[in-house]
Design an enzyme around this catalytic site. Structure first.
Site, PDB file in Angstrom:
ATOM      1  N   ARG A 172      -7.227  14.150   9.683  1.00 33.50           N
ATOM      2  CA  ARG A 172      -6.377  15.150  10.473  1.00 33.50           C
ATOM      3  C   ARG A 172      -5.141  15.387   9.421  1.00 33.50           C
ATOM      4  NH1 ARG A 172      -3.086  12.605  14.194  1.00 33.50           N
ATOM      5  NH2 ARG A 172      -2.615  10.780  12.660  1.00 33.50           N
ATOM      6  N   ARG A 176       4.119  18.887  12.728  1.00 34.25           N
ATOM      7  CA  ARG A 176       5.152  18.516  13.753  1.00 34.25           C
ATOM      8  C   ARG A 176       6.052  19.733  13.997  1.00 34.25           C
ATOM      9  NH1 ARG A 176       8.400  13.732  11.041  1.00 34.25           N
ATOM     10  NH2 ARG A 176       6.791  12.449  11.163  1.00 34.25           N
ATOM     11  N   ARG A 249      -8.780   3.531  -7.260  1.00 30.80           N
ATOM     12  CA  ARG A 249      -7.916   4.465  -8.202  1.00 30.80           C
ATOM     13  C   ARG A 249      -6.753   3.868  -8.582  1.00 30.80           C
ATOM     14  NH1 ARG A 249      -9.643   8.805 -10.053  1.00 30.80           N
ATOM     15  NH2 ARG A 249      -7.324  10.028  -9.963  1.00 30.80           N
ATOM     16  N   ARG A 280       3.918  12.640  -8.481  1.00 32.65           N
ATOM     17  CA  ARG A 280       5.336  12.353  -8.059  1.00 32.65           C
ATOM     18  C   ARG A 280       6.344  11.840  -8.997  1.00 32.65           C
ATOM     19  NH1 ARG A 280       4.774   8.470  -2.724  1.00 32.65           N
ATOM     20  NH2 ARG A 280       4.442   6.692  -4.037  1.00 32.65           N
ATOM     21  N   GLU A 300       4.700   9.274 -11.530  1.00 32.58           N
ATOM     22  CA  GLU A 300       3.053   8.632 -11.416  1.00 32.58           C
ATOM     23  C   GLU A 300       2.144   9.470 -11.551  1.00 32.58           C
ATOM     24  OE1 GLU A 300       4.372   6.119  -7.171  1.00 32.58           O
ATOM     25  OE2 GLU A 300       3.083   7.776  -7.188  1.00 32.58           O
ATOM     26  N   TYR A 348      -6.954  -1.258   2.045  1.00 32.86           N
ATOM     27  CA  TYR A 348      -5.489  -0.575   1.598  1.00 32.86           C
ATOM     28  C   TYR A 348      -4.571  -1.245   2.999  1.00 32.86           C
ATOM     29  CZ  TYR A 348      -1.344   1.630   0.896  1.00 32.86           C
ATOM     30  OH  TYR A 348      -0.189   1.550   0.681  1.00 32.86           O
ATOM     31  N   ASP A 350      -0.816  -1.751   4.125  1.00 34.02           N
ATOM     32  CA  ASP A 350       0.862  -1.463   3.961  1.00 34.02           C
ATOM     33  C   ASP A 350       1.315  -3.003   4.034  1.00 34.02           C
ATOM     34  OD1 ASP A 350       1.128   1.149   3.438  1.00 34.02           O
ATOM     35  OD2 ASP A 350       1.117   1.794   5.633  1.00 34.02           O
TER      36      ASP A 350
HETATM   37  C1  LIG Z   1       1.253   2.305  -5.442  1.00 33.77           C
HETATM   38  C2  LIG Z   1       1.357   1.880  -4.146  1.00 33.77           C
HETATM   39  C3  LIG Z   1       2.385   2.101  -3.348  1.00 33.77           C
HETATM   40  C4  LIG Z   1       2.810   1.410  -2.001  1.00 33.77           C
HETATM   41  N1  LIG Z   1       3.683   1.899  -1.391  1.00 33.77           N
HETATM   42  C5  LIG Z   1       3.743   1.283  -0.080  1.00 33.77           C
HETATM   43  C6  LIG Z   1       4.798   1.616   0.929  1.00 33.77           C
HETATM   44  O1  LIG Z   1       5.411   2.510   0.836  1.00 33.77           O
HETATM   45  N2  LIG Z   1       4.748   0.848   1.898  1.00 33.77           N
HETATM   46  C7  LIG Z   1       3.923  -0.158   2.298  1.00 33.77           C
HETATM   47  O2  LIG Z   1       4.004  -0.925   3.576  1.00 33.77           O
HETATM   48  N3  LIG Z   1       2.987  -0.448   1.557  1.00 33.77           N
HETATM   49  C8  LIG Z   1       2.863   0.169   0.287  1.00 33.77           C
HETATM   50  N4  LIG Z   1       1.971  -0.271  -0.571  1.00 33.77           N
HETATM   51  C9  LIG Z   1       1.189  -1.473  -0.407  1.00 33.77           C
HETATM   52  C10 LIG Z   1       1.556  -2.826  -0.633  1.00 33.77           C
HETATM   53  O3  LIG Z   1       1.846  -3.048  -2.103  1.00 33.77           O
HETATM   54  C11 LIG Z   1       0.643  -4.200  -0.130  1.00 33.77           C
HETATM   55  O4  LIG Z   1       0.628  -3.836   1.090  1.00 33.77           O
HETATM   56  C12 LIG Z   1       0.922  -5.358  -0.793  1.00 33.77           C
HETATM   57  O5  LIG Z   1       1.608  -5.394  -2.012  1.00 33.77           O
HETATM   58  C13 LIG Z   1      -0.213  -6.320  -0.439  1.00 33.77           C
HETATM   59  O6  LIG Z   1       0.128  -7.772  -0.828  1.00 33.77           O
HETATM   60  P1  LIG Z   1      -0.953  -8.639  -1.484  1.00 33.77           P
HETATM   61  O7  LIG Z   1      -0.497  -9.900  -1.641  1.00 33.77           O
HETATM   62  O8  LIG Z   1      -2.122  -8.244  -0.758  1.00 33.77           O
HETATM   63  O9  LIG Z   1      -1.231  -8.054  -3.119  1.00 33.77           O
HETATM   64  P2  LIG Z   1      -0.510  -7.888  -4.259  1.00 33.77           P
HETATM   65  O10 LIG Z   1       0.709  -7.423  -4.027  1.00 33.77           O
HETATM   66  O11 LIG Z   1      -1.543  -6.967  -5.167  1.00 33.77           O
HETATM   67  O12 LIG Z   1      -0.573  -9.334  -4.900  1.00 33.77           O
HETATM   68  C14 LIG Z   1      -1.883  -9.916  -5.389  1.00 33.77           C
HETATM   69  C15 LIG Z   1      -1.118 -10.802  -6.548  1.00 33.77           C
HETATM   70  O13 LIG Z   1      -2.432 -11.625  -7.010  1.00 33.77           O
HETATM   71  C16 LIG Z   1      -2.334 -11.597  -8.357  1.00 33.77           C
HETATM   72  N5  LIG Z   1      -3.315 -12.118  -9.124  1.00 33.77           N
HETATM   73  C17 LIG Z   1      -4.323 -11.351  -8.968  1.00 33.77           C
HETATM   74  N6  LIG Z   1      -5.602 -11.941  -9.552  1.00 33.77           N
HETATM   75  C18 LIG Z   1      -5.006 -13.244 -10.279  1.00 33.77           C
HETATM   76  C19 LIG Z   1      -5.635 -14.189 -11.011  1.00 33.77           C
HETATM   77  N7  LIG Z   1      -6.896 -14.239 -11.350  1.00 33.77           N
HETATM   78  N8  LIG Z   1      -4.734 -15.119 -11.296  1.00 33.77           N
HETATM   79  C20 LIG Z   1      -3.538 -15.092 -11.033  1.00 33.77           C
HETATM   80  N9  LIG Z   1      -2.908 -14.127 -10.231  1.00 33.77           N
HETATM   81  C21 LIG Z   1      -3.666 -13.309  -9.803  1.00 33.77           C
HETATM   82  C22 LIG Z   1      -1.761 -10.672  -8.953  1.00 33.77           C
HETATM   83  O14 LIG Z   1      -1.395 -10.578 -10.196  1.00 33.77           O
HETATM   84  C23 LIG Z   1      -0.735 -10.107  -7.973  1.00 33.77           C
HETATM   85  O15 LIG Z   1       0.719 -10.548  -8.090  1.00 33.77           O
HETATM   86  C24 LIG Z   1       1.785   0.150  -1.737  1.00 33.77           C
HETATM   87  C25 LIG Z   1       0.799   0.016  -2.820  1.00 33.77           C
HETATM   88  C26 LIG Z   1       0.796   0.646  -4.113  1.00 33.77           C
HETATM   89  C27 LIG Z   1      -0.355   0.368  -4.942  1.00 33.77           C
END
Ligand SMILES: Cc1cc2nc3c(=O)[nH]c(=O)nc-3n(C[C@H](O)[C@H](O)[C@H](O)COP(=O)(O)OP(=O)(O)OC[C@H]3O[C@@H](n4cnc5c(N)ncnc54)[C@H](O)[C@@H]3O)c2cc1C
Length: 370
Positions: A172, A176, A249, A280, A300, A348, A350
């Protein structure tokens, strides 16, 4: 007896929420992270007094009052509202596509005129059954919006021509018909005052954390420390890539300090023409209405992901989804491991969604153990 109840691999939001909730119930947790900081991708680094979003712009938004109240327990949020601007050549357009965008494109002033213009633009493609992303976008919004605001940006993001991308990527394209530049439709939105680290520090208050520790370097030893493991790293890596790699990606971030107090007047400007290699530019001070003398910007650049690079966006196509399901199947034989977060669930998420998912998993786990 084990030293810890839970060894939590990853200090991102999933790990931090799990640790906080478990700690609250008297469980002893140890968190490790291979990075040298906490917070996963939400981490901010202070430069020139500005909180720089090291892993790309992070804007908190949710419709869920419980999640909003939860995060506000740890840090206050400001009134930041995401209103990105798109730059095509030297023209600037408001996003998401709204009356401001349509006025700038065609000079239309009323919703009726805008709708008429879009119907006219789409009309040319009405008999096409889209077989690729380009055709899909043309049937949804017509030529002008597609060529100026979608084509180049999408091709840079995916590293492929729009005619080689499947149509389902764009299901979609919301239009707006009001003069509203607020990108999100959610009820709650903002940036933590003082940056995201405050949120993570609040969650991890009083909990042991070891940084710069890669789980797989000493997995056997680490596993001995706790009754259960919470694993938030890549699921394919956990199972030694038995079924092959899951694809992502990735992005390259180029951070620069500039000797000016205001570079672009907005936190996020999208560059939609193909010839400019980044997608961006972020100007971090605007996330927190900063008044510092200098500014920090981040360009970026989307890149193809290879082993060893940071995995950012899962590619949830058929091939990868099928592969993930095979990995997920293996988790059932690992009852003492809880897999969660965007890398372990290959999803993915948020921020509000990963917090919600962590709360659900934590409650299930902790109630089970009561
Ligand atoms: C470019 C980008 C922009 C984003 N923008 C937004 C936004 O505007 N708004 C929004 O709501 N969300 C956004 N997000 C999503 C947001 O980042 C995620 O929802 C959130 O960070 C997920 O948390 P997590 O704990 O699952 O993963 P992560 O934050 O990735 O944490 C996982 C952790 O595990 C650690 N790890 C992995 N493997 C190992 C290992 N073998 N040993 C030790 N440590 C390890 C990593 O180092 C990392 O610190 C964005 C994501 C990206 C990539």
């Amino acid at each position: 007896m084990m030293k810890y109840d839970y060894l939590i691999v990853g200090t991102g939001l999933f790990g931090a929420v799990f640790a906080h909730e478990a700690n609250k119930q008297g469980k002893k947790c140890l968190l490790i992270d291979k990075r040298n900081h906490i917070g996963g991708n939400t981490y901010c680094e202070e430069t020139e007094g500005i909180n720089v979003h090291k892993y790309g712009a992070h804007i908190f938004h949710t419709n869920d009052k419980k999640i909003w109240d939860y995060v506000n327990n740890f840090v206050e949020f400001n009134r930041y509202t995401n209103t990105p601007v798109a730059r095509y050549k030297n023209e600037l357009y408001n996003l998401p596509f709204n009356m401001n965008t349509f006025n700038k494109l065609w000079g239309v002033k009323t919703p009726r005129e805008a709708k008429q213009k879009i119907e006219e633009q789409k009309g040319e493609y009405k008999d096409i059954k889209p077989s690729n992303l380009e055709e899909q976008a043309l049937t949804l919004v017509g030529k002008d919006i597609y060529e100026k605001l979608i084509k180049g940006y999408t091709e840079k993001q995916w590293g492929r021509k729009a005619t080689d991308l499947p149509p389902f990527i764009i299901k979609r394209l919301p239009l707006r018909f009001t003069y509203d530049n607020n990108y999100f439709n959610d009820k709650y939105q903002g940036i933590p005052i003082g940056g995201y680290n405050k949120l993570i520090e609040g969650l991890l208050d009083g909990i042991e954390v070891r940084l710069g520790v890669n789980y797989f370097d000493t997995k056997d030893e680490l596993d001995q420390l706790a009754d259960k493991i919470v694993y938030t790293g890549p699921i394919d890596k956990y199972f030694n890539f038995r079924f092959g790699e899951l694809e992502y990606r990735s992005l390259n971030f180029e951070h620069e300090v500039l000797d000016t107090d205001n570079f672009q007047g907005n936190a996020v400007v999208n560059y939609t023409e193909y010839e400019i290699p980044f997608t961006r530019i972020l100007e971090h001070k605007h996330f927190e209405f900063g008044k510092q003398k200098k500014t920090v910007i981040t360009k970026e650049y989307p890149i193809e992901w290879k082993q060893g690079m940071e995995p950012y966006y899962p590619v949830n196509d058929e091939k990868n989804t099928a592969r993930f399901k095979k990995y997920y199947g293996l988790t059932k034989d690992h009852e003492n491991v809880i897999f969660g977060g965007r890398l372990a669930e290959y999803k993915y998420y948020d921020m509000h969604q990963v917090i919600g998912a962590a709360l659900v998993k934590t409650r299930k786990e902790l109630n089970k153990n009561d």
